[in-house]
Design a protein around this motif. Structure first.
Motif, mmCIF file in Angstrom:
data_model
loop_
_atom_site.group_PDB
_atom_site.id
_atom_site.type_symbol
_atom_site.label_atom_id
_atom_site.label_comp_id
_atom_site.label_asym_id
_atom_site.label_seq_id
_atom_site.Cartn_x
_atom_site.Cartn_y
_atom_site.Cartn_z
ATOM 1 N N GLY A 44 43.303 42.129 48.148
ATOM 2 C CA GLY A 44 42.590 42.850 47.302
ATOM 3 C C GLY A 44 41.663 42.234 46.278
ATOM 4 O O GLY A 44 41.859 41.310 45.962
ATOM 5 N N CYS A 45 40.781 43.038 45.865
ATOM 6 C CA CYS A 45 39.961 42.498 44.718
ATOM 7 C C CYS A 45 40.768 42.369 43.397
ATOM 8 O O CYS A 45 41.590 43.058 43.225
ATOM 9 N N ARG A 46 40.321 41.437 42.624
ATOM 10 C CA ARG A 46 41.259 41.089 41.325
ATOM 11 C C ARG A 46 40.926 41.944 40.586
ATOM 12 O O ARG A 46 41.696 41.722 39.267
ATOM 13 N N ARG A 47 39.889 42.691 40.576
ATOM 14 C CA ARG A 47 39.375 43.446 39.437
ATOM 15 C C ARG A 47 39.980 45.128 39.802
ATOM 16 O O ARG A 47 40.846 45.583 38.980
ATOM 17 N N CYS A 48 39.811 45.565 41.081
ATOM 18 C CA CYS A 48 40.132 46.890 41.337
ATOM 19 C C CYS A 48 41.217 46.963 42.061
ATOM 20 O O CYS A 48 41.955 47.847 42.179
ATOM 21 N N ALA A 49 41.676 46.017 42.884
ATOM 22 C CA ALA A 49 42.892 45.857 43.956
ATOM 23 C C ALA A 49 42.978 46.741 44.923
ATOM 24 O O ALA A 49 43.658 46.396 45.855
ATOM 25 N N TYR A 50 41.699 47.502 45.038
ATOM 26 C CA TYR A 50 42.136 48.380 46.109
ATOM 27 C C TYR A 50 41.058 48.234 47.308
ATOM 28 O O TYR A 50 41.295 48.451 48.533
ATOM 29 N N ARG A 51 39.809 47.455 46.997
ATOM 30 C CA ARG A 51 38.889 47.050 48.064
ATOM 31 C C ARG A 51 39.128 45.453 48.403
ATOM 32 O O ARG A 51 39.646 44.945 47.533
ATOM 33 N N GLN A 52 38.888 45.306 49.743
ATOM 34 C CA GLN A 52 39.057 43.941 49.966
ATOM 35 C C GLN A 52 38.098 43.025 49.276
ATOM 36 O O GLN A 52 36.965 43.330 49.027
ATOM 37 N N LEU A 59 36.397 38.887 44.011
ATOM 38 C CA LEU A 59 35.785 40.201 43.720
ATOM 39 C C LEU A 59 35.241 40.975 44.905
ATOM 40 O O LEU A 59 34.867 40.111 45.909
ATOM 41 N N CYS A 60 35.418 42.443 45.092
ATOM 42 C CA CYS A 60 34.975 43.112 45.942
ATOM 43 C C CYS A 60 33.407 43.231 45.779
ATOM 44 O O CYS A 60 32.848 42.910 44.648
ATOM 45 N N ARG A 61 32.677 43.800 46.707
ATOM 46 C CA ARG A 61 31.227 43.954 46.412
ATOM 47 C C ARG A 61 30.857 44.722 45.350
ATOM 48 O O ARG A 61 29.967 44.416 44.358
ATOM 49 N N ARG A 62 31.521 45.869 45.377
ATOM 50 C CA ARG A 62 31.207 46.784 44.019
ATOM 51 C C ARG A 62 31.644 45.995 42.536
ATOM 52 O O ARG A 62 30.788 46.374 41.880
ATOM 53 N N CYS A 63 32.647 45.654 42.580
ATOM 54 C CA CYS A 63 32.964 44.880 41.210
ATOM 55 C C CYS A 63 32.069 43.672 40.868
ATOM 56 O O CYS A 63 32.000 43.583 39.796
ATOM 57 N N ARG A 64 31.792 43.093 41.958
ATOM 58 C CA ARG A 64 30.885 41.871 41.757
ATOM 59 C C ARG A 64 29.375 42.338 41.156
ATOM 60 O O ARG A 64 28.751 42.048 40.311
HETATM 61 ZN ZN ZN Z 1 36.885 45.458 43.023
#
Ligand code: ZN
Ligand code: ZN
Length: 146
Positions: A44-52, A59-64
């Motif tokens: 999971g993403c290190r920031r939101c943990a819910y997206r891959q 980080l996921c695409r959106r958090c990036r």
């Molecule tokens: Zn994320």
């Protein structure tokens, strides 16, 4: 509402009342941390943990994208603050004459004339009237005029 517990609600750091007591909050925070850690361990993403995560990223695409936007905003804020500081550090200058305005500017105007204190309250004569002998004629006492 926390049905498991009847203990009094705790105070949050900002002074507001929390929804539940201290031990329940700690328990739920630990559970949240555990869940996040498990999700991150599964990719999971290190920031939101819910997206891959993206490939080769943490980080996921959106958090990036969010983080890039935040960084760009911060950089722009720093640039703006530097411009404002530079402007504030400049000393006030009179308007410079240019070919267009020929130096006509309110900043170059003379201050308006004001009545001086001497106009309203003249100083007394430095020499008293009786001692002004240079005003008196030596030969003409002025008697005929009285
Ligand atoms: Zn994320
Ligand atoms: Zn509780």
């Amino acid at each position: 509402m926390q049905p498991r517990c009847r203990k009094p609600a705790s105070l949050k750091a900002n002074g507001e009342y929390a929804k539940s007591c201290e031990s329940c909050r700690i328990r739920r925070a630990k559970s949240c941390k555990r869940r996040r850690a498990a999700l991150v361990a599964e990719g999971g993403c290190r920031r939101c943990a819910y997206r891959q995560r993206l490939e080769g990223d943490f980080l996921c695409r959106r958090c990036r994208d969010d983080r890039d936007a935040e960084r760009a905003q911060k950089r722009q804020d720093a640039i703006d603050a530097a411009a404002i500081d530079e402007f504030a550090a400049k000393p006030d200058k009179a308007h410079r004459a240019s070919n267009l305005d020929m130096g006509v500017s309110i900043w170059n105007a003379r201050p308006p004339r004001e009545p001086s204190a001497g106009y309203w309250a003249p100083l007394p004569d430095p020499v008293p009237k009786q001692e002004r002998e240079w005003e008196q004629s030596l030969w003409d006492t002025g008697r005929r005029l009285r």
